[in-house]
Write a protein that holds these residues in place. Structure first.
Motif, short mmCIF file in Angstrom:
data_model
loop_
_atom_site.label_atom_id
_atom_site.label_comp_id
_atom_site.label_asym_id
_atom_site.label_seq_id
_atom_site.Cartn_x
_atom_site.Cartn_y
_atom_site.Cartn_z
N LEU A 75 9.41 17.34 -21.80
CA LEU A 75 8.21 17.89 -21.99
C LEU A 75 7.61 18.93 -21.30
CD1 LEU A 75 6.03 14.64 -22.76
CD2 LEU A 75 7.07 16.37 -24.45
N GLU A 76 8.28 18.95 -19.99
CA GLU A 76 8.24 20.01 -19.02
C GLU A 76 8.66 21.37 -19.55
OE1 GLU A 76 6.72 22.07 -15.77
OE2 GLU A 76 5.90 20.12 -16.36
N ALA A 77 9.80 21.17 -19.99
CA ALA A 77 10.35 22.44 -20.50
C ALA A 77 9.61 23.22 -21.74
CB ALA A 77 11.65 22.01 -21.04
N ARG A 78 8.88 22.29 -22.33
CA ARG A 78 8.15 22.75 -23.70
C ARG A 78 6.74 23.45 -22.99
NH1 ARG A 78 9.31 18.08 -27.92
NH2 ARG A 78 11.55 18.00 -27.87
N ARG A 79 6.49 23.37 -21.64
CA ARG A 79 4.96 23.78 -21.45
C ARG A 79 5.02 25.30 -21.08
NH1 ARG A 79 2.05 22.35 -17.70
NH2 ARG A 79 3.41 21.77 -16.16
N THR B 65 12.45 25.60 -14.35
CA THR B 65 11.54 24.94 -14.39
C THR B 65 11.58 23.93 -13.16
OG1 THR B 65 12.65 22.84 -15.55
CG2 THR B 65 11.37 24.68 -16.92
N ALA B 66 10.72 23.06 -12.78
CA ALA B 66 10.89 22.28 -11.87
C ALA B 66 12.04 21.41 -11.79
CB ALA B 66 9.50 21.42 -11.63
N VAL C 213 9.87 17.81 -6.26
CA VAL C 213 9.50 17.91 -7.78
C VAL C 213 8.45 16.36 -7.47
CG1 VAL C 213 10.41 17.09 -9.83
CG2 VAL C 213 11.49 18.89 -8.32
N ALA C 214 9.06 15.49 -6.64
CA ALA C 214 8.06 14.24 -6.90
C ALA C 214 6.70 14.49 -6.27
CB ALA C 214 8.69 13.27 -5.62
N ARG D 103 10.05 26.17 -10.35
CA ARG D 103 8.63 26.61 -11.10
C ARG D 103 7.79 25.65 -11.30
NH1 ARG D 103 9.14 31.14 -15.73
NH2 ARG D 103 10.43 32.24 -14.04
N VAL D 104 6.36 26.19 -11.23
CA VAL D 104 5.27 25.49 -11.54
C VAL D 104 4.25 26.08 -12.68
CG1 VAL D 104 3.14 24.34 -10.31
CG2 VAL D 104 5.52 24.71 -9.03
#
Length: 361
Positions: free
Chosen positions: A87-91, A8-9, A72-73, A22-23
């Motif tokens: 939350l990003e990991a769950r997308r 992930t990012a 990432v910023a 990853r985006v």
């Protein structure tokens, strides 16, 4: 080495050419501002190369560790990465790309995005498919929990690896997905890692007998009812080239095709999309062979689907292919109607021997 997670990012993965970041575009769509922002970020803090994955994600390649934080910023500021790493990991949400605002796919995927905090902690490769158009288009693409059009015309909830699913009450789809994810964890699914490998009996409310509707007829070019589609050889995008597009927005797909909104013609033609090849050596430290140049030479010689994998992991294609080459100790193992890493029909060939075998010196 098989890693039990996807980058992930916030959790990049090291490759031979630097970090992979990853985006995951929301609803598989980038506005023009986001599209140009990703290009600028890839050029400023990466190698300028972007890969599109079979989950319709983008991966910025060649990021040095010292460049990761500013990258990432920038992605957070563009609204492409959630500022909360959990939350990003769950997308991990794969969306049928031909959605329109207000239709079932858009409605369900948008609600799931807003309710990510309700999901349990899932294994890193587990994901969702929202495939609620007139006919399924994501049947062969990676997901563990699927909402798709059923044979009777309504929507069904189906576990990956099962032939049938349970009918859904309109408006209850996201509640059912969350409950299914909670059951998966509670029933030991974390040990299996993926829904298709989890053989616990399904809960009664999810064990329906309705089959999905027949899939939408799709040639390899995947002609979709949005403005212009461009095939990407092996899913690779060059940021400098993409920056020149005059598209109003861009949609990603799991098929190595991008769809440009506001463009009336495709910007590339003649691209072969019936060959899969990972990045290979030297960009991937686990690959022992070059992949893509060989795939380009072999593809016109082969009747059917070709998969060239740098190692036995098969990152470019999980499903079987008609012809599979798997890298091992600097040579290629050849198999037919198989996956990467399958027992070879002919082991230990080099590139010249393969070209001769399929009809050219």
């Amino acid at each position: 080495m098989i890693r039990g997670w996807c980058p992930t990012a916030w959790r990049p993965m090291a490759a031979g050419d630097g970090l992979l970041v990853r985006v995951r575009p929301r609803l598989g769509r980038l506005t023009r501002e986001q599209m140009l922002g990703v290009c600028d970020a890839a050029l400023a803090w990466g190698s300028g190369l972007i890969d599109m994955t079979n989950r319709a994600n983008l991966q910025i390649r060649g990021v040095a560790e010292s460049n990761w934080e500013p990258l990432v910023a920038a992605l957070v500021a563009l609204g492409l990465v959630d500022p909360d790493p959990e939350l990003e990991a769950r997308r991990a949400i794969l969306v049928a790309p031909q959605w329109a605002v207000g239709d079932d796919t858009h409605r369900i995927a948008s609600e799931l995005e807003h309710r990510l905090a309700w999901l349990p902690d899932l294994p890193g490769k587990v994901g969702f498919a929202i495939d609620a158009g007139e006919a399924p288009v994501l049947r062969d693409d990676p997901a563990d929990f699927r909402v798709e059009r059923g044979a009777s015309g309504g929507l069904i909830l189906r576990a990956d690896g099962r032939d049938s699913g349970a009918a859904l009450v309109p408006g209850s789809e996201v509640d059912a997905l969350i409950a299914f994810a909670e059951w998966f964890v509670a029933s030991g699914g974390r040990d299996a890692g993926r829904m298709a490998r989890h053989h616990a009996p399904l809960p009664r409310w999810a064990a329906g007998a309705e089959h999905p509707a027949p899939p939408m007829a799709q040639p390899i070019t995947r002609r979709l009812p949005v403005e212009a589609a461009q095939g990407l050889p092996f899913g690779r995008i060059d940021a400098e080239t993409l920056r020149k597009s005059d598209a109003e927005a861009m949609r990603t797909t799991p098929w190595r095709i991008v769809i440009f909104e506001g463009v009336t013609h495709a910007t590339a033609t003649g691209v072969r999309l019936d060959a899969d090849a990972c990045v290979g050596a030297p960009a991937c430290p686990q690959a022992s062979v070059e992949t893509r140049a060989l795939a380009i030479r072999l593809a016109p010689l082969i009747d059917g689907r070709l998969h060239v994998s740098g190692c036995a992991k098969g990152c470019a294609r999980a499903a079987p292919a008609d012809v599979v080459l798997t890298g091992r100790d600097g040579r290629y193992d050849l198999a037919f109607a198989a996956r990467a890493g399958s027992v070879p029909t002919i082991p230990g060939l080099d590139a010249a021997q393969l070209l001769t075998y399929f009809g050219t010196a």
